[in-house]
Design a protein around this motif. Structure first.
Motif, PDB file in Angstrom:
ATOM      1  N   SER A 182       1.079  -1.142   0.015  1.00  0.00           N
ATOM      2  CA  SER A 182       0.563   0.083   0.462  1.00  0.00           C
ATOM      3  C   SER A 182       0.767   1.225  -0.217  1.00  0.00           C
ATOM      4  O   SER A 182       0.616   2.187  -0.931  1.00  0.00           O
ATOM      5  CB  SER A 182      -1.044   0.160   1.173  1.00  0.00           C
ATOM      6  N   ALA A 183       1.764   1.127   0.587  1.00  0.00           N
ATOM      7  CA  ALA A 183       2.844   2.422   0.745  1.00  0.00           C
ATOM      8  C   ALA A 183       3.390   2.869  -0.470  1.00  0.00           C
ATOM      9  O   ALA A 183       3.816   3.927  -1.012  1.00  0.00           O
ATOM     10  CB  ALA A 183       4.049   2.098   1.461  1.00  0.00           C
ATOM     11  N   VAL A 240      -5.274   7.322  -5.110  1.00  0.00           N
ATOM     12  CA  VAL A 240      -4.266   7.710  -3.645  1.00  0.00           C
ATOM     13  C   VAL A 240      -5.284   7.545  -1.819  1.00  0.00           C
ATOM     14  O   VAL A 240      -4.466   7.152  -1.034  1.00  0.00           O
ATOM     15  CB  VAL A 240      -4.414   9.248  -3.564  1.00  0.00           C
ATOM     16  N   THR A 241      -6.682   7.737  -1.821  1.00  0.00           N
ATOM     17  CA  THR A 241      -6.842   7.202  -0.973  1.00  0.00           C
ATOM     18  C   THR A 241      -7.146   5.731  -0.003  1.00  0.00           C
ATOM     19  O   THR A 241      -6.753   6.050   0.955  1.00  0.00           O
ATOM     20  CB  THR A 241      -8.606   8.445  -0.926  1.00  0.00           C
ATOM     21  N   VAL A 242      -7.182   5.534  -1.076  1.00  0.00           N
ATOM     22  CA  VAL A 242      -7.179   3.662  -1.084  1.00  0.00           C
ATOM     23  C   VAL A 242      -6.276   2.982  -0.393  1.00  0.00           C
ATOM     24  O   VAL A 242      -6.055   2.640   1.084  1.00  0.00           O
ATOM     25  CB  VAL A 242      -8.022   3.289  -2.047  1.00  0.00           C
ATOM     26  N   LEU A 270      -5.079   1.941   3.260  1.00  0.00           N
ATOM     27  CA  LEU A 270      -5.120   0.358   3.860  1.00  0.00           C
ATOM     28  C   LEU A 270      -3.600   0.248   4.562  1.00  0.00           C
ATOM     29  O   LEU A 270      -3.485  -0.436   5.480  1.00  0.00           O
ATOM     30  CB  LEU A 270      -4.978  -0.337   2.951  1.00  0.00           C
ATOM     31  N   PHE A 271      -2.846   1.440   4.072  1.00  0.00           N
ATOM     32  CA  PHE A 271      -1.602   1.405   5.225  1.00  0.00           C
ATOM     33  C   PHE A 271      -1.683   1.811   6.673  1.00  0.00           C
ATOM     34  O   PHE A 271      -2.035   0.910   7.225  1.00  0.00           O
ATOM     35  CB  PHE A 271      -0.848   2.421   4.338  1.00  0.00           C
ATOM     36  N   MET A 272      -3.104   2.687   6.917  1.00  0.00           N
ATOM     37  CA  MET A 272      -2.618   3.433   7.840  1.00  0.00           C
ATOM     38  C   MET A 272      -3.815   2.090   8.831  1.00  0.00           C
ATOM     39  O   MET A 272      -3.400   1.836  10.426  1.00  0.00           O
ATOM     40  CB  MET A 272      -3.965   4.253   7.975  1.00  0.00           C
TER      41      MET A 272
END
Length: 385
Positions: free
Chosen positions: A281-282, A311-313, A317-319
């Motif tokens: 995801s990063a 960008v947002t997905v 997901l990373f967070m």
């Protein structure tokens, strides 16, 4: 005459990443960059299904090869000439794999990818056989199981070349599951002597590398758009929001001393495997920023909403993944536990902000860090975010 490969101690003091390991990681930057670039091109051309599925498969190959070496090195790094040579051979395999990424994406031709993987994996088998020669009893059996498991899985990857292209995804799923099962099966009687602090440092360093590649990809995208369109007013919010996202991602990941959680394979396997989503995801955030830049200057086939979601997905997901496998083990109280899950939902909501989605996501991520720091200060606990 090479020295015997003996297992290192789990309680070894001052255990840190070696220059060879850092050099090894740098070779993976090339492969990550290639996968991200191809994902960005597929998304911008309006082929999200093809792009995402191809990215997930290729990133698995990159991540899994890196992870296998990192855990092996944590337990058996002798740093003698033979160990160095075999590791350099693995690095050559990484570069071969990276060279085959565009062909695999565009034509579903995995020949070069498979050959690069053969080079990496046979070198890994050599390392495990050498470890078996230097050990005895249960430790020896563990090393031999690893060598056998890696070999069998590599034969399984032949299906990518021999079976019809329509079966590629099924082959990937089956063999990937076999790959994931190898460590659990190999270590069911005896756990290898990986070092918690060393493993935590290795994953942290690779996180930095992936985030750095995200910044580089975004920078190149903005530069290319400026060269062709001179649309500074529409590019600055994307560049600024992307930078805030990466800075916040760094802060969030490194806010907790995760080595305290890694006590046995029970914790470490879930944590290590979960980094497939963290790293993937990063890196995808960088590809998403490229797509957002192309959409802002009229070069993308995606809608504004679709480009924003690119960008947002992955940012959300990373967070969420970092919280699930990493940060929550050091949280204290409901307020701290809710910061990242709630923030991931807010980042997703930023998808509806039009061309301001990247900037809005960056501001939400920055606010997440600020809230986390404030809660930590008030509660007097170890750093959270």
């Amino acid at each position: 005459m090479p020295v015997l490969m003996r297992a290192r101690r789990r309680d070894e003091e001052h255990r840190a990443s070696t220059p060879l390991e850092l050099f090894f990681d740098l070779c993976f930057v090339v492969a990550v960059a290639q996968a991200g670039r191809q994902l960005a091109h597929a998304l911008a051309e309006g082929h999200p299904g093809h792009g995402i599925s191809g990215y997930l498969m290729l990133f698995f190959a990159i991540w899994w090869a890196w992870m296998n070496f990192s855990w092996f090195a944590s337990a058996y790094d002798t740093d003698d000439p033979l160990y160095r040579v075999v590791t350099l051979v693995q690095m050559a395999g990484v570069l071969i794999l990276a060279a085959g990424v565009p062909r695999a994406f565009e034509h579903s031709d995995f020949t070069v990818i498979w050959f690069g993987y053969v080079v990496m994996r046979l070198a890994m088998v050599t390392q495990w056989l050498r470890a078996a020669l230097g050990s005895r009893g249960a430790e020896r059996r563990t090393a031999l199981r690893y060598a056998l498991g890696v070999t069998v899985c590599q034969v399984g990857w032949l299906g990518l070349l021999l079976l019809p292209k329509g079966d590629v995804r099924w082959v990937f799923v089956v063999v990937a599951l076999l790959e994931l099962a190898v460590p659990a099966l190999a270590e069911r009687q005896r756990q290898t002597s990986w070092h918690p602090r060393h493993i935590a440092e290795r994953y942290g360093l690779f996180t930095i590398i992936v985030l750095g590649e995200t910044i580089a990809a975004a920078t190149v995208a903005v530069q290319s758009a400026l060269d062709e369109n001179d649309e500074l007013s529409s590019l600055l919010p994307i560049a600024g929001g992307g930078l805030l996202l990466v800075f916040a991602a760094y802060w969030i990941y490194f806010a907790v001393p995760i080595h305290r959680h890694l006590r046995s394979n029970r914790q470490s396997f879930l944590w290590g495997y979960g980094h497939y989503l963290v790293f993937g995801s990063a890196a995808a955030v960088g590809a998403g920023i490229e797509v957002a830049v192309e959409e802002s200057v009229g070069k993308s086939q995606l809608s504004t909403f679709g480009a924003s979601a690119c960008v947002t997905v992955p940012a959300a997901l990373f967070m969420l993944t970092v919280w699930l496998i990493h940060s929550r083990h050091q949280k204290r109280g409901l307020a701290q536990q809710l910061v990242l899950p709630v923030s991931s939902l807010l980042v997703l909501a930023c998808t509806f902000a039009g061309r301001g989605a990247v900037l809005a996501s960056g501001l939400v991520a920055s606010a997440t860090v600020a809230v986390g720091v404030t809660l930590t200060s008030r509660q007097g606990t170890a750093p959270a975010e």
